[in-house]
Write an enzyme that holds these catalytic residues in place. Sequence first.
Site, PDB file in Angstrom:
ATOM      1  N   TYR A  56       0.822  -1.221   0.000  1.00 41.97           N
ATOM      2  CA  TYR A  56       0.000   0.000   0.000  1.00 41.97           C
ATOM      3  C   TYR A  56       0.846   1.257   0.000  1.00 41.97           C
ATOM      4  O   TYR A  56       0.511   2.269  -0.607  1.00 41.97           O
ATOM      5  CB  TYR A  56      -0.996  -0.026   1.169  1.00 41.97           C
ATOM      6  CG  TYR A  56      -2.060  -1.040   0.909  1.00 41.97           C
ATOM      7  CD1 TYR A  56      -2.012  -2.307   1.465  1.00 41.97           C
ATOM      8  CD2 TYR A  56      -3.070  -0.754  -0.005  1.00 41.97           C
ATOM      9  CE1 TYR A  56      -2.957  -3.266   1.146  1.00 41.97           C
ATOM     10  CE2 TYR A  56      -4.027  -1.705  -0.323  1.00 41.97           C
ATOM     11  CZ  TYR A  56      -3.958  -2.957   0.234  1.00 41.97           C
ATOM     12  OH  TYR A  56      -4.902  -3.899  -0.101  1.00 41.97           O
ATOM     13  N   ASP A  94      -7.813   5.047  -5.027  1.00 37.63           N
ATOM     14  CA  ASP A  94      -7.037   6.253  -5.377  1.00 37.63           C
ATOM     15  C   ASP A  94      -7.910   7.496  -5.184  1.00 37.63           C
ATOM     16  O   ASP A  94      -9.100   7.398  -4.881  1.00 37.63           O
ATOM     17  CB  ASP A  94      -6.525   6.148  -6.840  1.00 37.63           C
ATOM     18  CG  ASP A  94      -7.657   6.097  -7.876  1.00 37.63           C
ATOM     19  OD1 ASP A  94      -7.661   5.165  -8.709  1.00 37.63           O
ATOM     20  OD2 ASP A  94      -8.536   6.971  -7.838  1.00 37.63           O
ATOM     21  N   HIS A 109     -14.341   0.508  -0.906  1.00 44.24           N
ATOM     22  CA  HIS A 109     -13.222  -0.369  -0.531  1.00 44.24           C
ATOM     23  C   HIS A 109     -12.118   0.402   0.179  1.00 44.24           C
ATOM     24  O   HIS A 109     -10.997  -0.099   0.297  1.00 44.24           O
ATOM     25  CB  HIS A 109     -12.667  -1.069  -1.781  1.00 44.24           C
ATOM     26  CG  HIS A 109     -13.613  -2.082  -2.335  1.00 44.24           C
ATOM     27  ND1 HIS A 109     -13.483  -2.606  -3.601  1.00 44.24           N
ATOM     28  CD2 HIS A 109     -14.725  -2.659  -1.803  1.00 44.24           C
ATOM     29  CE1 HIS A 109     -14.466  -3.473  -3.817  1.00 44.24           C
ATOM     30  NE2 HIS A 109     -15.238  -3.514  -2.741  1.00 44.24           N
ATOM     31  N   CYS A 117      -6.801   3.040  12.769  1.00 47.06           N
ATOM     32  CA  CYS A 117      -6.217   2.385  13.944  1.00 47.06           C
ATOM     33  C   CYS A 117      -7.194   1.322  14.437  1.00 47.06           C
ATOM     34  O   CYS A 117      -8.315   1.637  14.864  1.00 47.06           O
ATOM     35  CB  CYS A 117      -5.978   3.412  15.063  1.00 47.06           C
ATOM     36  SG  CYS A 117      -5.401   2.637  16.593  1.00 47.06           S
ATOM     37  N   CYS A 136      -0.377   5.640  16.531  1.00 44.74           N
ATOM     38  CA  CYS A 136      -1.714   6.194  16.249  1.00 44.74           C
ATOM     39  C   CYS A 136      -1.775   7.638  16.752  1.00 44.74           C
ATOM     40  O   CYS A 136      -1.460   7.902  17.928  1.00 44.74           O
ATOM     41  CB  CYS A 136      -2.801   5.379  16.960  1.00 44.74           C
ATOM     42  SG  CYS A 136      -4.430   6.163  16.871  1.00 44.74           S
ATOM     43  N   ASN A 202     -17.155  -0.091 -20.518  1.00 44.72           N
ATOM     44  CA  ASN A 202     -15.950  -0.838 -20.196  1.00 44.72           C
ATOM     45  C   ASN A 202     -15.139  -1.112 -21.467  1.00 44.72           C
ATOM     46  O   ASN A 202     -15.694  -1.183 -22.558  1.00 44.72           O
ATOM     47  CB  ASN A 202     -16.317  -2.168 -19.512  1.00 44.72           C
ATOM     48  CG  ASN A 202     -15.141  -2.749 -18.732  1.00 44.72           C
ATOM     49  OD1 ASN A 202     -14.715  -2.197 -17.722  1.00 44.72           O
ATOM     50  ND2 ASN A 202     -14.604  -3.853 -19.227  1.00 44.72           N
TER      51      ASN A 202
END
Length: 233
Positions: A56, A94, A109, A117, A136, A202
């Site tokens: 990530y 994004d 998502h 946290c 955190c 698409n």
Amino acid sequence: MSNIENIVILTGAGISAESGIQTFRDAGGLWEGHRVEQVATPEGFAADPVLVHRFYNLRRAALTTVEPNAAHIALGRLQNVFAGEVTLVTQNVDDLHERGGASRVIHMHGELLSGFCAACSHRWRQAEDLSVETVCPACHTVGGLRPDIVWFGEMPYQMDRIERALRGCDLFVSIGTSGAVYPAAGFVQLAHAYGAQTLELNLEPTQGSAFFSETRNGPATQLVPEWVNSILS
Ligand code: BV8
């Protein structure tokens, strides 16, 4: 497309492809030899948090090297100009919809630019790398932080809000998604059951194409501005 007042749009990795962000299919669902389903899971994170943070961190850092494309910009314009309601739901993590002018984006998502946290459920904007040593900012614990991403086996965000929008829409449009991942892949059937028209934009036919009243194939930067112009004309 007559008397359309409420539109729900679902986007996937294909809308960001022409901005240079690799889709999951292009990579064959792989990342550096790992299956995404292994890396993007709570089990994968528990087994190797360093690997998953790296997965990530690399994608978060890459955001500064890409720009929104004509498809993102067209959807931003639609949301700001259309007289009715436009609910924009994305599977993408994004920030290109926001940078393309969209304001109310539902990231079902999660988002790369958000940290979470697990110890205190605090969320914050996170542009830098996350690691197992990150503290955190709210509860100051170490080791409980994770990317604010919905992994496989986890409940997507804002499902109640999405289902309400699907129940009330006249038109459901799916853009740049393979229809491989649920529950997003099932939205077209829900919308159809509630009486909405359904349109798929698409690059190529997908495993969900048969569920749509209409399918148009081509690059999003061509199909989406054309479709938005037809709605706003
Ligand atoms: C849940 C975050 C339950 C990570 C992601 C068996 C059957 C049915 C379902 C399941 C099953 N086994 C397991 C499940 C459930 C599972 C699932 O659907 N698995 C699949 C693999 C079968 N789903 C889940 O686990 C979901 N959660 O079900 O929870 C639950 C219930 C109660 C309580 C708790 C839990 C959670 C799913 C979310 C997973 N996280 N992302 C990350 O991003 O790193 S999913 C991830 O993959 C992406 O976010 C994205 O959503 C998905 C990939 O989909 P696409 O976006 O469509 O991308 P893809 O590459 O596949 O396709 C791109 C398309 O673009 C292609 O069609 C291509 O033709 C097109 N394209 C390319 N270029 C262009 C273009 N189009 C236009 N223009 C172009 N230029």
